[in-house]
Design a protein around this motif. Sequence first.
Motif, PDB file in Angstrom:
ATOM      1  N   SER A 289       0.844  -1.197   0.000  1.00  0.00           N
ATOM      2  CA  SER A 289       0.000   0.000   0.000  1.00  0.00           C
ATOM      3  C   SER A 289       0.878   1.244   0.000  1.00  0.00           C
ATOM      4  N   SER A 290       0.346   2.323  -0.559  1.00  0.00           N
ATOM      5  CA  SER A 290       1.068   3.597  -0.585  1.00  0.00           C
ATOM      6  C   SER A 290       0.656   4.524   0.548  1.00  0.00           C
ATOM      7  N   TRP A 291       0.033   3.960   1.603  1.00  0.00           N
ATOM      8  CA  TRP A 291      -0.466   4.821   2.677  1.00  0.00           C
ATOM      9  C   TRP A 291       0.630   5.701   3.264  1.00  0.00           C
ATOM     10  N   VAL A 292       1.885   5.271   3.195  1.00  0.00           N
ATOM     11  CA  VAL A 292       2.971   6.066   3.763  1.00  0.00           C
ATOM     12  C   VAL A 292       2.939   7.501   3.250  1.00  0.00           C
ATOM     13  N   ALA A 293       2.449   7.694   2.018  1.00  0.00           N
ATOM     14  CA  ALA A 293       2.347   9.056   1.479  1.00  0.00           C
ATOM     15  C   ALA A 293       1.313   9.877   2.235  1.00  0.00           C
ATOM     16  N   VAL A 294       0.237   9.239   2.689  1.00  0.00           N
ATOM     17  CA  VAL A 294      -0.752   9.931   3.522  1.00  0.00           C
ATOM     18  C   VAL A 294      -0.081  10.408   4.806  1.00  0.00           C
ATOM     19  N   PHE A 335      10.082   5.164  -4.272  1.00  0.00           N
ATOM     20  CA  PHE A 335      10.602   4.168  -3.325  1.00  0.00           C
ATOM     21  C   PHE A 335       9.649   3.021  -2.977  1.00  0.00           C
ATOM     22  N   ILE A 336       8.333   3.163  -3.156  1.00  0.00           N
ATOM     23  CA  ILE A 336       7.403   2.189  -2.598  1.00  0.00           C
ATOM     24  C   ILE A 336       7.081   1.065  -3.582  1.00  0.00           C
ATOM     25  N   ALA A 337       7.138  -0.166  -3.074  1.00  0.00           N
ATOM     26  CA  ALA A 337       6.816  -1.358  -3.852  1.00  0.00           C
ATOM     27  C   ALA A 337       6.585  -2.504  -2.866  1.00  0.00           C
ATOM     28  N   ASP A 338       6.567  -3.724  -3.373  1.00  0.00           N
ATOM     29  CA  ASP A 338       6.371  -4.907  -2.544  1.00  0.00           C
ATOM     30  C   ASP A 338       7.562  -5.079  -1.597  1.00  0.00           C
ATOM     31  N   PRO A 345      12.931   3.006   2.389  1.00  0.00           N
ATOM     32  CA  PRO A 345      13.275   3.858   3.539  1.00  0.00           C
ATOM     33  C   PRO A 345      12.041   4.308   4.312  1.00  0.00           C
ATOM     34  N   LEU A 346      11.247   3.345   4.789  1.00  0.00           N
ATOM     35  CA  LEU A 346       9.979   3.692   5.430  1.00  0.00           C
ATOM     36  C   LEU A 346      10.168   4.550   6.667  1.00  0.00           C
ATOM     37  N   THR A 347      11.111   4.155   7.531  1.00  0.00           N
ATOM     38  CA  THR A 347      11.310   4.953   8.747  1.00  0.00           C
ATOM     39  C   THR A 347      11.846   6.338   8.396  1.00  0.00           C
ATOM     40  N   GLY A 348      12.638   6.417   7.350  1.00  0.00           N
ATOM     41  CA  GLY A 348      13.129   7.713   6.907  1.00  0.00           C
ATOM     42  C   GLY A 348      12.017   8.589   6.357  1.00  0.00           C
ATOM     43  N   MET A 349      11.105   8.006   5.602  1.00  0.00           N
ATOM     44  CA  MET A 349      10.022   8.765   4.993  1.00  0.00           C
ATOM     45  C   MET A 349       9.081   9.350   6.036  1.00  0.00           C
TER      46      MET A 349
END
Length: 582
Positions: A289-294, A335-338, A345-349
Amino acid sequence: MKFHILAIGVLSASLLGCSSAENQTELKAELPKQQAMVVTANPHATAAGLEVLRAGGSAVDAAIAIEAVLSLVEPQSSGLAGGAFMVHYDNETKSLAVYDGRESAPSGATPDMFMLENGDSMPFIQAKTSGLSTGVPGVLAMLSMAHKEQGTLEWASLFSYARKLANDGFEISPRLHGMLARFGKYIPSTPEQGPTDAHQYFFDDAGQPYPAGYTLKNPDYAKTLDIIAKDPAEFYHGDIAKKIAAMVQQQPRAGSLTAEDIAAYQPVKRTALCQPYRDTQVCGAPPPSSWVAVGMIMGILENGPRPSAAGPDDPKNWALLAQAQQLAYADRDQFIADPNFVDMPLTGMLNKDYLAKRATLISDKATPLTYAVGDPWAYNDTPSNETAGIDATQDVHGTTHFVIVDTKGDVVSMTATVESIFGTTRMVGGMFLNNQLTDFSFQHHDKDGNAIVNAVAPNKRPRSSMSPSIVLDKDGDFLMATGSPGGNNIIAYTVKTLVGVFEWGLDPQAAVDLPNMVARGKTVRLEKDAASDSLIVAMKEMGFDVDASKGENSGLSVIMRKPDGRLEGAADKRREGIIGTL
């Protein structure tokens, strides 16, 4: 039952084309106090969810009944041969869980399967209406997993509403008819174009789509529901799987999906991502999911320039939101994919210092700095030496979203999809097969030779824009559930409700009714029919490349808990959404 008669009476009026205000009429069961709520994109689905809750079912039970109905009455958007993400809140333990039912590529998928011999990308419609684009369906396995953990009613009891509707027929809604009138030309009408089951289902002998109000029956789907109700594993290991594989392998543009691929599918239970925002936690689904952008957008807004008290009436507040979107979309696309295939870099984002640094790029006028990719790896808990390729994933609209609060206070925020309108247009067992693999980048390397993270690979899950969200207050109690369909626009649509409520002080319905704005890359799309001329002009004067578009078709569903404990719902007037209370 009296409730059932009341519900159907409201539904019939809606399906025959009542006004937006009438679509918002609440379905009320005869109880003295509001205890639960359902908001979906279709009146039948809302009624099915309420029926389950009234019988003592959980939010997950209701979600199963709702999706079974949506697969029938809103097949342009989602279905049991598609995928989904569900965010679940347990009121007793104050805990969140994410259920990942994203489709996966077959074992025979190749990185260049959507590329032509000359190296160009295959035209989207050719890829969509083919066997190449179907991934292993994931939503049913996901719902089965969630039911084993969160269900209270018997699994078999949750399909009765949908089964009756399939056998007895349902009235084609104005939206479904409109989709057939606009996009029916892409549904094969001859064997040379592809399998013609959908054309035979939706069109009369003269080749015209059945009108709104026409009673459409789907006995094949009723039989599929009978099989699923007895044992959901039969979907993945029985005749249905074999028929799906056979349909996918038909020409033109046959795919490689096999019954063995379908049997091997496993849903995933994941830990929710949460972003601190003011005195709340905004939470959603992790990759694919791309929720990290939210979460990034809300974090950038918190660490950026403060909005004025004028809220949506101040164009400068819209400019802040547009630039926060651009910053987040740029990183998300890169950066986002499976997570099983790429490091991210989720924690960085979501790092506060990184978000604060990104927020310094926001200006009082448009600037290319806000749609350039950042360097979240510098703030990540693990480093990377890889250079990700520039994304080439296409922007396609589709999908459905619904929210549920049950009588125990448990919550579901769920987004489901077959990807584009009517998926591949191929049908099996009364269901439309998804074209979810077109959510991969058609190119696997950029012009500089860098690998694109969302490229096709065997057994990989394509990146999704689906962003079901739940907001918790400072005590960990449920505060709000939101989400939307809309392809890549989902991120912007979902954020709009969060900003409307928490930044601009609006009630949920007023937030949903705000103009949609999508700022991905240089262009800022503003919903022409909802945005004022003065806002469009002001954004242009601030230097934004504004596209005043009529196509910003969200389908937001929202439930918010008020300070006194009451539930307040909001349904998007742009579709056929309706609020149901119990």
